[in-house]
Design a protein around this motif. Sequence first.
Motif, PDB file in Angstrom:
ATOM      1  N   VAL A 154       0.749  -1.168   0.035  1.00 21.01           N
ATOM      2  CA  VAL A 154       0.188   0.057   0.107  1.00 21.01           C
ATOM      3  C   VAL A 154       0.772   1.246   0.045  1.00 21.01           C
ATOM      4  O   VAL A 154       0.528   2.289  -0.465  1.00 21.01           O
ATOM      5  CB  VAL A 154      -0.784  -0.094   1.227  1.00 21.01           C
ATOM      6  N   THR A 155       2.091   1.064   0.486  1.00 20.14           N
ATOM      7  CA  THR A 155       2.943   2.544   0.818  1.00 20.14           C
ATOM      8  C   THR A 155       3.774   2.856  -0.588  1.00 20.14           C
ATOM      9  O   THR A 155       4.236   3.831  -0.510  1.00 20.14           O
ATOM     10  CB  THR A 155       3.805   2.306   1.787  1.00 20.14           C
ATOM     11  N   ASN A 156       3.489   1.749  -1.623  1.00 24.67           N
ATOM     12  CA  ASN A 156       4.198   1.993  -2.812  1.00 24.67           C
ATOM     13  C   ASN A 156       3.394   2.962  -3.810  1.00 24.67           C
ATOM     14  O   ASN A 156       1.996   2.982  -3.769  1.00 24.67           O
ATOM     15  CB  ASN A 156       4.601   0.992  -3.622  1.00 24.67           C
ATOM     16  N   HIS A 157       4.061   3.798  -4.810  1.00 27.81           N
ATOM     17  CA  HIS A 157       3.471   4.307  -5.944  1.00 27.81           C
ATOM     18  C   HIS A 157       2.559   3.220  -6.899  1.00 27.81           C
ATOM     19  O   HIS A 157       3.038   2.209  -7.076  1.00 27.81           O
ATOM     20  CB  HIS A 157       4.071   5.324  -6.754  1.00 27.81           C
ATOM     21  N   PRO A 158       1.374   3.683  -7.571  1.00 30.48           N
ATOM     22  CA  PRO A 158       0.666   3.037  -8.438  1.00 30.48           C
ATOM     23  C   PRO A 158       1.476   3.010  -9.599  1.00 30.48           C
ATOM     24  O   PRO A 158       2.352   3.941  -9.797  1.00 30.48           O
ATOM     25  CB  PRO A 158      -0.671   3.445  -8.561  1.00 30.48           C
ATOM     26  N   ASN A 159       1.083   2.517 -10.973  1.00 33.73           N
ATOM     27  CA  ASN A 159       1.720   2.640 -12.058  1.00 33.73           C
ATOM     28  C   ASN A 159       0.997   3.664 -12.848  1.00 33.73           C
ATOM     29  O   ASN A 159       0.172   3.442 -13.818  1.00 33.73           O
ATOM     30  CB  ASN A 159       1.604   1.141 -12.770  1.00 33.73           C
ATOM     31  N   TYR A 160       1.400   4.921 -12.712  1.00 35.70           N
ATOM     32  CA  TYR A 160       0.736   6.051 -13.301  1.00 35.70           C
ATOM     33  C   TYR A 160       0.683   5.953 -14.679  1.00 35.70           C
ATOM     34  O   TYR A 160      -0.217   6.136 -15.493  1.00 35.70           O
ATOM     35  CB  TYR A 160       1.279   7.497 -12.904  1.00 35.70           C
ATOM     36  N   ASP A 161       1.784   5.414 -15.267  1.00 30.17           N
ATOM     37  CA  ASP A 161       1.953   5.609 -16.820  1.00 30.17           C
ATOM     38  C   ASP A 161       0.898   4.478 -17.449  1.00 30.17           C
ATOM     39  O   ASP A 161       0.431   4.743 -18.468  1.00 30.17           O
ATOM     40  CB  ASP A 161       3.506   5.446 -17.199  1.00 30.17           C
ATOM     41  N   LYS A 162       0.911   3.414 -16.776  1.00 32.24           N
ATOM     42  CA  LYS A 162      -0.052   2.315 -17.381  1.00 32.24           C
ATOM     43  C   LYS A 162      -1.433   2.736 -17.117  1.00 32.24           C
ATOM     44  O   LYS A 162      -2.111   2.665 -18.346  1.00 32.24           O
ATOM     45  CB  LYS A 162       0.177   0.972 -16.681  1.00 32.24           C
ATOM     46  N   ALA A 163      -1.844   3.165 -16.152  1.00 35.81           N
ATOM     47  CA  ALA A 163      -3.288   3.811 -15.946  1.00 35.81           C
ATOM     48  C   ALA A 163      -3.390   4.964 -17.109  1.00 35.81           C
ATOM     49  O   ALA A 163      -4.591   4.757 -17.816  1.00 35.81           O
ATOM     50  CB  ALA A 163      -3.505   4.307 -14.683  1.00 35.81           C
ATOM     51  N   LEU A 164      -2.534   5.744 -17.171  1.00 30.31           N
ATOM     52  CA  LEU A 164      -2.825   7.001 -18.275  1.00 30.31           C
ATOM     53  C   LEU A 164      -2.946   6.404 -19.580  1.00 30.31           C
ATOM     54  O   LEU A 164      -3.550   6.805 -20.497  1.00 30.31           O
ATOM     55  CB  LEU A 164      -1.846   8.022 -17.875  1.00 30.31           C
ATOM     56  N   GLU A 165      -2.003   5.223 -19.965  1.00 32.59           N
ATOM     57  CA  GLU A 165      -1.994   4.700 -21.395  1.00 32.59           C
ATOM     58  C   GLU A 165      -3.199   4.190 -21.497  1.00 32.59           C
ATOM     59  O   GLU A 165      -3.772   4.356 -22.700  1.00 32.59           O
ATOM     60  CB  GLU A 165      -0.809   3.624 -21.317  1.00 32.59           C
ATOM     61  N   GLU A 166      -3.945   3.463 -20.542  1.00 30.90           N
ATOM     62  CA  GLU A 166      -5.222   2.946 -20.694  1.00 30.90           C
ATOM     63  C   GLU A 166      -6.309   3.950 -20.773  1.00 30.90           C
ATOM     64  O   GLU A 166      -7.369   3.690 -21.796  1.00 30.90           O
ATOM     65  CB  GLU A 166      -5.653   2.051 -19.409  1.00 30.90           C
ATOM     66  N   VAL A 167      -6.481   5.004 -20.168  1.00 37.22           N
ATOM     67  CA  VAL A 167      -7.217   6.285 -20.431  1.00 37.22           C
ATOM     68  C   VAL A 167      -7.112   6.786 -21.811  1.00 37.22           C
ATOM     69  O   VAL A 167      -8.044   6.802 -22.556  1.00 37.22           O
ATOM     70  CB  VAL A 167      -6.946   7.303 -19.391  1.00 37.22           C
ATOM     71  N   LYS A 168      -5.781   6.875 -22.356  1.00 39.54           N
ATOM     72  CA  LYS A 168      -5.642   7.321 -23.685  1.00 39.54           C
ATOM     73  C   LYS A 168      -6.084   6.611 -24.902  1.00 39.54           C
ATOM     74  O   LYS A 168      -6.664   7.068 -25.722  1.00 39.54           O
ATOM     75  CB  LYS A 168      -4.014   7.738 -23.934  1.00 39.54           C
ATOM     76  N   LYS A 169      -6.324   5.138 -24.580  1.00 39.52           N
ATOM     77  CA  LYS A 169      -6.688   4.222 -25.591  1.00 39.52           C
ATOM     78  C   LYS A 169      -8.283   4.611 -25.699  1.00 39.52           C
ATOM     79  O   LYS A 169      -8.762   4.349 -26.588  1.00 39.52           O
ATOM     80  CB  LYS A 169      -6.466   2.865 -24.991  1.00 39.52           C
ATOM     81  N   LEU A 170      -9.037   5.102 -24.789  1.00 39.68           N
ATOM     82  CA  LEU A 170     -10.531   5.260 -24.546  1.00 39.68           C
ATOM     83  C   LEU A 170     -10.894   6.641 -25.281  1.00 39.68           C
ATOM     84  O   LEU A 170     -11.816   6.537 -25.525  1.00 39.68           O
ATOM     85  CB  LEU A 170     -10.833   5.237 -23.163  1.00 39.68           C
ATOM     86  N   VAL A 171      -9.820   7.501 -25.442  1.00 43.94           N
ATOM     87  CA  VAL A 171     -10.317   8.808 -25.928  1.00 43.94           C
ATOM     88  C   VAL A 171     -10.464   8.741 -27.256  1.00 43.94           C
ATOM     89  O   VAL A 171      -9.765   8.290 -28.346  1.00 43.94           O
ATOM     90  CB  VAL A 171      -9.213  10.030 -25.177  1.00 43.94           C
TER      91      VAL A 171
END
Length: 171
Positions: A154-171
């Motif tokens: 829980v104390t680590n950062h999430p994978n921001y880049d992977k999440a944003l990549e998935e968002v951009k696929k939907l736009v």
Amino acid sequence: MSNERRVNFGGKPVTLMGKEIKKGDIAENFKAIKQDLSEFDFYNETEGKIKVISVVPSIDTGVCSLQTQRFNEESTRLSDEVFIVTISVDLPFAQKRFCGAEGIDNIEVVSDHKDLDFGNKYGFTIEEFRLLSRGIVVINQDNEVEYIEYLDEVTNHPNYDKALEEVKKLV
């Protein structure tokens, strides 16, 4: 309980309660509390949008603060079709103070403290602390889960880049 899962919080195991969601699931509606104490209704607030739910234990900690700031910044580079919400169990007053102090004004920051409606429906509630675990959920315009990350630590950062990549696929 058969739907309990274990993750680590600062290296120590804790229990996640609620149903683990997966890619392809229909995201459930949930209610939370806005900073002005009015109700946040997920479906009503995000209808027709691509949704990013940034889940943090407490905005008053370093990683949570950085995660919220990162999504606030990223939102300025994304389409108006994308709705980003950060959710924690912090009281709305603390969230309002934090957002004001940090200039968080491009995303919605809401509280799940009252009922843990989000945490229980999406499988992010840490039983031992009554906090949310850390993660990211990306949901398309039809409320279908496209991407989900539950962090093992829980104390680590999430994978921001992977999440944003998935968002951009939907736009």
